[in-house]
Design a protein around this motif. Structure first.
Motif, PDB file in Angstrom:
ATOM      1  N   GLN A 284       0.838  -1.203   0.000  1.00  0.00           N
ATOM      2  CA  GLN A 284       0.000   0.000   0.000  1.00  0.00           C
ATOM      3  C   GLN A 284       0.868   1.248   0.000  1.00  0.00           C
ATOM      4  O   GLN A 284       0.574   2.229  -0.668  1.00  0.00           O
ATOM      5  N   GLU A 285       1.981   1.187   0.747  1.00  0.00           N
ATOM      6  CA  GLU A 285       2.883   2.331   0.815  1.00  0.00           C
ATOM      7  C   GLU A 285       3.450   2.626  -0.558  1.00  0.00           C
ATOM      8  O   GLU A 285       3.543   3.779  -0.982  1.00  0.00           O
TER       9      GLU A 285
ATOM     10  N   GLN B 230       2.007   1.937  -3.393  1.00  0.00           N
ATOM     11  CA  GLN B 230       0.942   2.521  -4.195  1.00  0.00           C
ATOM     12  C   GLN B 230       0.834   4.022  -3.932  1.00  0.00           C
ATOM     13  O   GLN B 230       0.713   4.836  -4.839  1.00  0.00           O
ATOM     14  N   LEU B 231       0.856   4.378  -2.639  1.00  0.00           N
ATOM     15  CA  LEU B 231       0.652   5.777  -2.292  1.00  0.00           C
ATOM     16  C   LEU B 231       1.838   6.637  -2.701  1.00  0.00           C
ATOM     17  O   LEU B 231       1.669   7.758  -3.164  1.00  0.00           O
ATOM     18  N   LYS B 232       3.054   6.110  -2.539  1.00  0.00           N
ATOM     19  CA  LYS B 232       4.238   6.892  -2.907  1.00  0.00           C
ATOM     20  C   LYS B 232       4.310   7.112  -4.409  1.00  0.00           C
ATOM     21  O   LYS B 232       4.804   8.126  -4.878  1.00  0.00           O
TER      22      LYS B 232
ATOM     23  N   LYS C 124       2.060   7.719  -6.452  1.00  0.00           N
ATOM     24  CA  LYS C 124       1.091   8.719  -6.887  1.00  0.00           C
ATOM     25  C   LYS C 124       0.238   8.263  -8.071  1.00  0.00           C
ATOM     26  O   LYS C 124      -0.411   9.074  -8.715  1.00  0.00           O
TER      27      LYS C 124
ATOM     28  N   PRO D 253      -2.407   5.426  -8.121  1.00  0.00           N
ATOM     29  CA  PRO D 253      -3.022   4.285  -7.441  1.00  0.00           C
ATOM     30  C   PRO D 253      -3.473   3.212  -8.419  1.00  0.00           C
ATOM     31  O   PRO D 253      -4.104   3.509  -9.420  1.00  0.00           O
TER      32      PRO D 253
ATOM     33  N   LEU E  68      -7.472   9.893  -0.033  1.00  0.00           N
ATOM     34  CA  LEU E  68      -6.067   9.541   0.162  1.00  0.00           C
ATOM     35  C   LEU E  68      -5.720   9.617   1.646  1.00  0.00           C
ATOM     36  O   LEU E  68      -5.052   8.737   2.189  1.00  0.00           O
TER      37      LEU E  68
ATOM     38  N   ASN F 162       8.649  14.023  -1.028  1.00  0.00           N
ATOM     39  CA  ASN F 162       8.000  12.716  -1.182  1.00  0.00           C
ATOM     40  C   ASN F 162       8.970  11.558  -0.947  1.00  0.00           C
ATOM     41  O   ASN F 162       8.557  10.438  -0.690  1.00  0.00           O
TER      42      ASN F 162
ATOM     43  N   VAL G 102       6.407   9.935   4.558  1.00  0.00           N
ATOM     44  CA  VAL G 102       5.846  11.213   4.130  1.00  0.00           C
ATOM     45  C   VAL G 102       5.254  11.026   2.742  1.00  0.00           C
ATOM     46  O   VAL G 102       5.885  10.439   1.868  1.00  0.00           O
ATOM     47  N   PHE G 103       4.060  11.548   2.536  1.00  0.00           N
ATOM     48  CA  PHE G 103       3.400  11.407   1.243  1.00  0.00           C
ATOM     49  C   PHE G 103       3.018  12.779   0.727  1.00  0.00           C
ATOM     50  O   PHE G 103       2.359  13.555   1.412  1.00  0.00           O
ATOM     51  N   LEU G 104       3.452  13.082  -0.488  1.00  0.00           N
ATOM     52  CA  LEU G 104       3.201  14.392  -1.084  1.00  0.00           C
ATOM     53  C   LEU G 104       2.437  14.220  -2.387  1.00  0.00           C
ATOM     54  O   LEU G 104       2.867  13.484  -3.276  1.00  0.00           O
ATOM     55  N   TYR G 105       1.292  14.881  -2.518  1.00  0.00           N
ATOM     56  CA  TYR G 105       0.521  14.838  -3.760  1.00  0.00           C
ATOM     57  C   TYR G 105       0.332  16.246  -4.288  1.00  0.00           C
ATOM     58  O   TYR G 105      -0.178  17.110  -3.584  1.00  0.00           O
TER      59      TYR G 105
ATOM     60  N   GLY H 148      -0.889  14.528  -9.258  1.00  0.00           N
ATOM     61  CA  GLY H 148      -1.107  13.307  -8.489  1.00  0.00           C
ATOM     62  C   GLY H 148      -2.574  13.130  -8.148  1.00  0.00           C
ATOM     63  O   GLY H 148      -3.135  12.040  -8.270  1.00  0.00           O
TER      64      GLY H 148
ATOM     65  N   ASN I 243      -4.540  12.018 -11.049  1.00  0.00           N
ATOM     66  CA  ASN I 243      -4.368  10.573 -11.276  1.00  0.00           C
ATOM     67  C   ASN I 243      -5.351   9.784 -10.445  1.00  0.00           C
ATOM     68  O   ASN I 243      -5.945   8.808 -10.908  1.00  0.00           O
ATOM     69  N   VAL I 244      -5.493  10.198  -9.191  1.00  0.00           N
ATOM     70  CA  VAL I 244      -6.401   9.476  -8.290  1.00  0.00           C
ATOM     71  C   VAL I 244      -7.839   9.581  -8.798  1.00  0.00           C
ATOM     72  O   VAL I 244      -8.585   8.603  -8.829  1.00  0.00           O
TER      73      VAL I 244
ATOM     74  N   ALA J 272      -8.281   7.290 -11.717  1.00  0.00           N
ATOM     75  CA  ALA J 272      -8.346   5.900 -11.265  1.00  0.00           C
ATOM     76  C   ALA J 272      -9.707   5.612 -10.634  1.00  0.00           C
ATOM     77  O   ALA J 272     -10.283   4.546 -10.838  1.00  0.00           O
TER      78      ALA J 272
END
Lengths: 262, 422
Positions: A153-154, A156-158, A160, A162, B171, B289, B294-297, B301, B304-305, B308
């Motif tokens: 999952q990590e 997938q999230l990294k 960007k 999904p 997210l 990122n 740490v998650f950066l969108y 980005g 994209n979500v 999807a």
């Protein structure tokens, strides 16, 4: 003893694994219910099978690794059922049930001649030791699965972008939480396993520190757990580090077991 | 008895045509009363910004369609050629399936949108209040509402966010699970920041901080969100207590650097952080990122979500289509059973009438008889007729569930002469 019942259990676990994978892909409610039903059925039958073996004492010598695998697969499913009751994670079955299936399959590999156990082996300490140790291993397996799911999952999230897994796996925080809980519950179990094992060793061999087939990997597993605990609470290993550690720890114990069995 | 559908929607007609054929609420009520022809027994008119559809029940589909077209032309003062090419015609089970799909938002411009069900309900109630619906449409629309509800609750067609702000919340949930225990910091007090912040607040996030170069604007936004405003220069210190950062300042250069984030993460002992950078030019260094946990969108980005999510909805639509088909089959069975019920009733009535006639004749011929003898003879007649009727009744019911009722019912009516010529 590869009786008909054993084969039915094996088949049930195989079908359950495949159905859980189907559910991971298609995500229809009825597929999940079918998988759960197959699993529950197989588990009940396996309980009967193992109970019968224990009752008639037709178990293999306790030194036999393959016997443990059969019990371990039972413990893994038991741990899964308890986990899924508190943490309703749909995807978990697809990761952990195949492992239980593999353990069951391998446990049936050798041609076993039933022997009656010498009196020394019919001991409550031995039974408790094995039970505790196995539950500890099952918890370690659960941590492994939680760790694998976390890393997926990590990723997938990294990335960007999904993909399919993003929707099918639970949140990172939930997986990390599960990892931590399994650790906190598994560690005392494994500790108990070692303590009771030592007591039994004293009873059997006159010394607390008799190195037999299973104690070395058990000690190693305990050390890994201790390391993971220290890492999580003293060093602040969370999230990705904890997941890596859980996966690594499991692999180390697995390898050590195989090396020792050879 | 047949169901006819005449309509146009956003895929068959441009908005210029749609707006000329649409019905406002007042016009709808008027049309429901004025569109009366002998052909159309039941009527529901659905008019939204994306479609105008006439659902009719009558005997002759072609006649209903023709009447509908002439009504539309007359009511809206248009020539039929102006809109006829945009119309689609569906009948019977195809019309039923179309209605179910529309109600379940499978035919909408945005798959899974929630408004259409309410619109279909209003259209039905308006027609009912105008007295234009009967038992068939009552059952049909009830089933349509059921399918719509099932599609929403049993499949994921309405699940996934198709807007950037919602995607950000989704997210966040994949990282944090329970937003209520987490803190959001909003950098920049402009409209975009406000929108994103509002979504988080609406989803029940814990504390919210607002920081802006101009303190007054920060305070204004903070007040409307029930949040706390902090000094712009103070925000790096607050980073350590923040789990989610929404950044949309008008700064031309980077506002958050990897160094700041590393420092915050050290203080946080590695607890995860989620950065949402909706500014152009970007506020947050993309290198952030790469830091662990740490998650950066940025905007790309998030898009994209959203894309999807749209694909996921389309996948779920397949399950919803299955539901619709199941419901169409059930409706077909219901219709078929309706067909046989009058025939079964007529058959029984004819049998009963014959039985009573012959019983009276026989009793008259018998002469004096006591109560017991009378009862025995009566029982005999009842036994004969009911046993005789059993087979055809069961057969008709079985045919109804297999969908072959109409012919069988007609055959029985012919065989037993249930519809004698006057």
């Amino acid at each position: 003893m590869n009786s008909l019942l054993f084969h039915i259990v094996l088949l049930a676990y195989l079908l359950a694994s495949l159905t859980f994978w189907f559910h991971l892909g298609l995500r229809r409610r009825w597929i999940y219910q079918l998988a759960s039903g197959l699993l529950a059925g197989g588990f009940v039958l396996q309980t009967v099978l193992l109970g019968y073996r224990l009752w008639t004492q037709t178990f293999l010598s306790w030194d036999h690794v393959y016997a443990y695998l059969g019990l371990l697969s039972w413990a893994i499913i038991a741990v899964y059922l308890i986990t899924v009751w508190r943490y309703p994670i749909d995807a978990l079955g697809a990761f952990i049930v195949p492992l239980a299936f593999l353990a069951t399959a391998v446990s049936g590999v050798p041609e076993i001649i039933p022997t009656t156990l010498p009196a020394a082996f019919r001991n409550l300490w031995l039974g408790t030791h094995i039970f505790m140790a196995l539950l500890g291993y099952a918890a370690l397996t659960l941590m492994f699965c939680a760790g694998v799911m976390y890393l997926m999952q990590e990723n997938q999230l990294k990335s960007k972008r999904p993909g399919a897994l993003y929707y099918r796996l639970p949140s990172l925080s939930l997986l990390d939480d599960l990892n931590g809980r399994a650790l906190i519950l598994g560690f005392p179990l494994l500790t108990q396993g070692i303590v009771t094992g030592s007591v039994w060793a004293k009873y059997l061999h006159g010394s607390y520190l008799h190195w037999s087939l299973t104690s070395l990997p058990l000690l190693l597993a305990w050390l890994m757990y201790a390391l993971l605990l220290a890492g999580r609470f003293a060093l602040g290993w969370r999230g990705k580090k904890a997941a890596f550690a859980a996966v690594g720890g499991f692999v180390v114990v697995l390898v050590s077991y195989f090396v020792h069995a050879l | 008895m047949a169901i006819a559908l005449v309509g146009l929607n956003h895929t068959t007609a441009p908005v210029a045509v749609r707006e000329r054929l649409a019905f406002s609420d007042a016009a709808l009520a008027d049309a429901l009363t004025t569109f009366r022809t002998p052909e159309v027994e039941e009527l529901v008119i659905l008019s939204t910004c994306n479609r105008v559809e006439f659902y009719m029940q009558g005997r002759d589909v072609a006649a209903c369609n023709a009447d509908c077209e002439s009504f539309l032309a007359a009511y809206h003062a248009l020539a039929q050629e102006d809109f006829a090419p945009c119309l689609y015609y569906l009948s019977d089970l195809e019309a039923v399936r179309h209605l179910f799909r529309v109600a379940a938002s499978l035919d909408s411009m945005v798959l899974g949108e929630p408004q259409i069900l309410g619109q279909v309900k209003s259209a039905y109630y308006a027609a009912r209040d105008a007295g234009r619906t009967g038992t068939i449409f009552h059952h049909l629309f009830e089933r349509a509402f059921n399918v719509a509800k099932a599609a929403r609750s049993e499949t994921g067609i309405s699940d996934h966010a198709v807007s950037v702000s919602y995607a950000a919340v989704q997210l966040a949930r994949k990282i944090f699970e329970d937003l209520r225990r987490h803190t959001v910091m909003v950098l920049g007090a402009g409209e975009t920041s406000e929108l994103a912040a509002r979504h988080f607040v609406r989803q029940g996030v814990g504390d919210v901080f607002v920081a802006n170069r101009t303190m007054a604007r920060a305070e204004k936004l903070a007040q409307s969100l029930s949040a706390k405003a902090i000094l712009w220069d103070d925000f790096p210190e607050h980073l350590a207590q923040t789990d989610i950062v929404v950044s949309s300042t008008s700064a031309p250069n980077l506002v958050i650097t990897p160094g700041m984030v590393q420092e915050a993460m050290r203080t946080r002992r590695g607890r995860a952080m989620f950065f949402i950078d909706i500014a152009v030019p970007r506020d947050i260094d993309p290198a952030v990122n790469t830091l662990e946990n740490v998650f950066l969108y940025d905007i790309d980005g998030l898009e994209n979500v959203v894309a999807a999510n749209r694909r996921e909805r389309e996948q779920e639509a397949l399950a919803a289509e299955d539901l619709v088909w199941r419901e169409v089959r059930h409706f077909r069975q219901w219709l078929a059973t309706r067909d046989v019920v009058p025939t079964i009733v007529a058959l029984r009535q004819q049998a009963e009438a014959t039985r009573l006639r012959e019983l009276d004749k026989a009793l008259a011929k018998l002469g004096p008889h006591d109560e017991r003898q009378r009862r025995v003879i009566e029982a005999l007649t009842v036994a004969i007729t009911s046993k005789f009727l059993h087979a055809p009744t069961v057969h008709l019911k079985r045919c109804a569930s297999a969908g072959q009722a109409q012919n069988e019912a007609q055959l029985i009516r012919n065989l037993f002469d249930l519809d004698p010529a006057p």
